[in-house]
Write an enzyme that holds these catalytic residues in place. Structure first.
Site: not given
Length: 522
Positions: A239, A273
């Site tokens: 990720e 993020c």
């Protein structure tokens, strides 16, 4: 070299404490302890695992003030940021796992066909063993506990490697979980928390005892992790960064929507993020949006979580301030307008804190460096789009593909963006809702691969074992004489198999000749 890491509060520069730095031998020992603990844990029932998660949930609710304050001290964020980004999302993940975890991991039946009508099949999801999570610093509680929740519920043990920037808090959160496990009669060694420097981290990611790695971080480090894991062919879930667009198509509910946009941009000082890195506004609402954003951003107050009058906290480090200021100046030199902020802030009360002014930078284009790099900072970067097609071109014009959000009254237009955005996740008339829904989390392009959360995330840290069996005790697989070794006649064997294919897979109109060919060559 020092055997400890000294940790400081990024909000005021005060000393927090020291954390042990692990060497290669320490990592070996941690994995051995986790392996031994997992041998017993993998046999626990789903009910036992749910009992642990219920106790963890109660512990977090009871101590949420304490845990939020720990996160604030170690990251510089505000209490509200900690509530949203640490406590709420962790409790939601626990709730989802309690309600859906067993269903996710129960064996699943698979369909058969005419040829395999006497067979049954199912997939069993088995624990892998000891898995690792290398997590980023922006949400130390959630980034540590999220992988722990999934790992333990799936029957695994886990090694958590937190960032050196938030080692102080990560260690405390993991110790809380270990103590809770021990109090319930389980081995605390199921959860290992390590802190190490990059030269030692390779030993963890290339270790034969690690059966899966989840990595949350940057592209450059991900490439090192992937290369290291390849030595053992260890599977990965990566990720990575994002440059998430937020597309505003009209002025419907604009004030409400801008409140969501502000949270998406400035949550945890932009260190998120799936934070909104790009605001793309259609022509008709562009000027209005800039005015309204300025009115909000220019009144934001910076400071420590202990204050009553604070909107945004510090950044976790000042090591990127020069680069951020350079990106902003580069954009201005290429035609962008700096409406507010754009530089570091020397806080009068906390001169040793890492503060960066909330920034409004407009008239951005994809040709600017700042449009192509993940800022991970409190920067509202605004693009003008001449049409929906132009907005989509801007949105897809980076190497990233993590998340996106689309706002508008026109459902058909929102669907156009949803269908054509090159991302792993999209929220319509909201920001980040897919995360709370515990949907599979991850991106495409250079935002990584693999998924965590949801059914996919739990199954991704299991061995998916395919099992076929006979449905009826008197019916079994048999090898027809025509194709049994030693094959009597290769040509007749071929004609037999050809007839079989036509019978099973061919059109019904050719069934009779295919059956005849099958019979004749049997």
């Amino acid at each position: 070299m020092s055997s400890t890491l000294t940790c400081y509060c990024p909000g005021d520069g005060s000393l927090l404490g020291e954390v042990k730095l692990f060497n290669k031998s320490d990592i070996d020992q941690s994995i051995i302890l986790a392996e031994e603990a997992q041998k017993e844990w993998k046999s626990t029932s789903f009910a036992e695992r749910r009992n642990f998660l219920k106790a963890l949930k109660e512990n977090i609710i009871r101590n949420q003030d304490k845990y939020a304050e720990i996160a604030c001290k170690d990251t510089g964020k505000t209490l509200v940021d900690a509530a949203f980004g640490e406590i709420l999302v962790t409790l939601e993940k626990i709730n989802w796992t309690l309600a859906n975890g067993e269903q996710s991991l129960r064996p699943t039946k698979r369909p058969n066909s005419l040829l395999t009508s006497y067979k049954g099949g199912y997939v069993k999801y088995e624990p892998l063993g000891v898995i690792a999570a290398l997590v980023s610093w922006n949400y130390p509680l959630h980034n540590a506990l999220g992988p722990i929740i999934s790992a333990l519920f799936a029957g695994n043990a886990i090694v958590v490697k937190g960032s050196e920037l938030t080692a102080w808090s990560t260690h405390q959160y993991c110790e809380m979980v270990r103590s809770l496990l021990q109090s319930m009669g389980h081995s605390p060694e199921l959860v290992q928390c390590i802190t190490c420097l990059p030269d030692v981290a390779d030993h963890l990611t290339s270790h034969s005892g690690i059966k899966h790695i989840t990595f949350i971080g940057s592209q450059p480090i991900a490439k090192l992790v992937a290369a290291s894991a390849a030595k053992q062919l260890t599977p990965l879930c990566l990720e990575l960064g994002g440059k998430d667009p937020c597309i505003l198509t009209d002025d419907h509910r604009l004030e409400e929507i801008l409140s969501i946009v502000m949270r998406g941009v400035f949550q945890s000082a932009g260190q998120n993020c799936i934070g909104i890195e790009r605001i793309i506004a259609l022509d008709g609402v562009y000027d209005t949006i800039i005015t309204k954003l300025y009115n909000r951003i220019s009144t934001m107050r910076l400071g420590m979580y202990t204050q009553n009058d604070v909107d945004m906290g510090a950044m976790v480090s000042n090591n990127r301030f020069d680069h951020l200021e350079s990106l902003i100046q580069d954009a201005v030199s290429k035609g962008a307008r700096l409406v507010y902020g754009g530089h570091r802030f020397q806080h009068p009360k906390y001169p040793k804190g890492n503060y960066f002014l909330p920034t409004l930078l407009v008239d951005a284009t994809n040709e600017m460096k700042i449009a192509q790099e993940e800022c991970f900072a409190p920067i509202a970067l605004v693009f003008r789009a001449k049409s929906p097609e132009h907005a989509l071109e801007i949105a897809n014009g980076t190497e990233f593909g993590l998340g996106a959000s689309v706002f508008g009254r026109d459902k058909q237009l929102c669907q156009y963006f949803t269908d054509n955005l090159e991302t792993g996740m999209v929220a319509v008339n909201d920001f980040g809702a897919f995360y709370l829904l515990q949907m599979p989390f991850g991106g495409c392009k250079k935002s990584g691969y693999g998924r965590f959360a949801g059914y996919e995330g739990l199954r991704g840290i299991c061995n998916s074992k395919a099992i076929a069996y006979d449905r009826f005790s008197a019916i079994h697989t048999g090898i027809p004489p025509a194709v049994d070794y030693p094959i009597p006649d290769s040509q007749k064997a071929w004609q037999f198999v050809r007839g079989l294919m036509g019978t099973v897979y061919g059109a019904w109109i050719s069934l009779v000749p295919n059956v005849y060919q099958l019979w004749r060559n049997s």
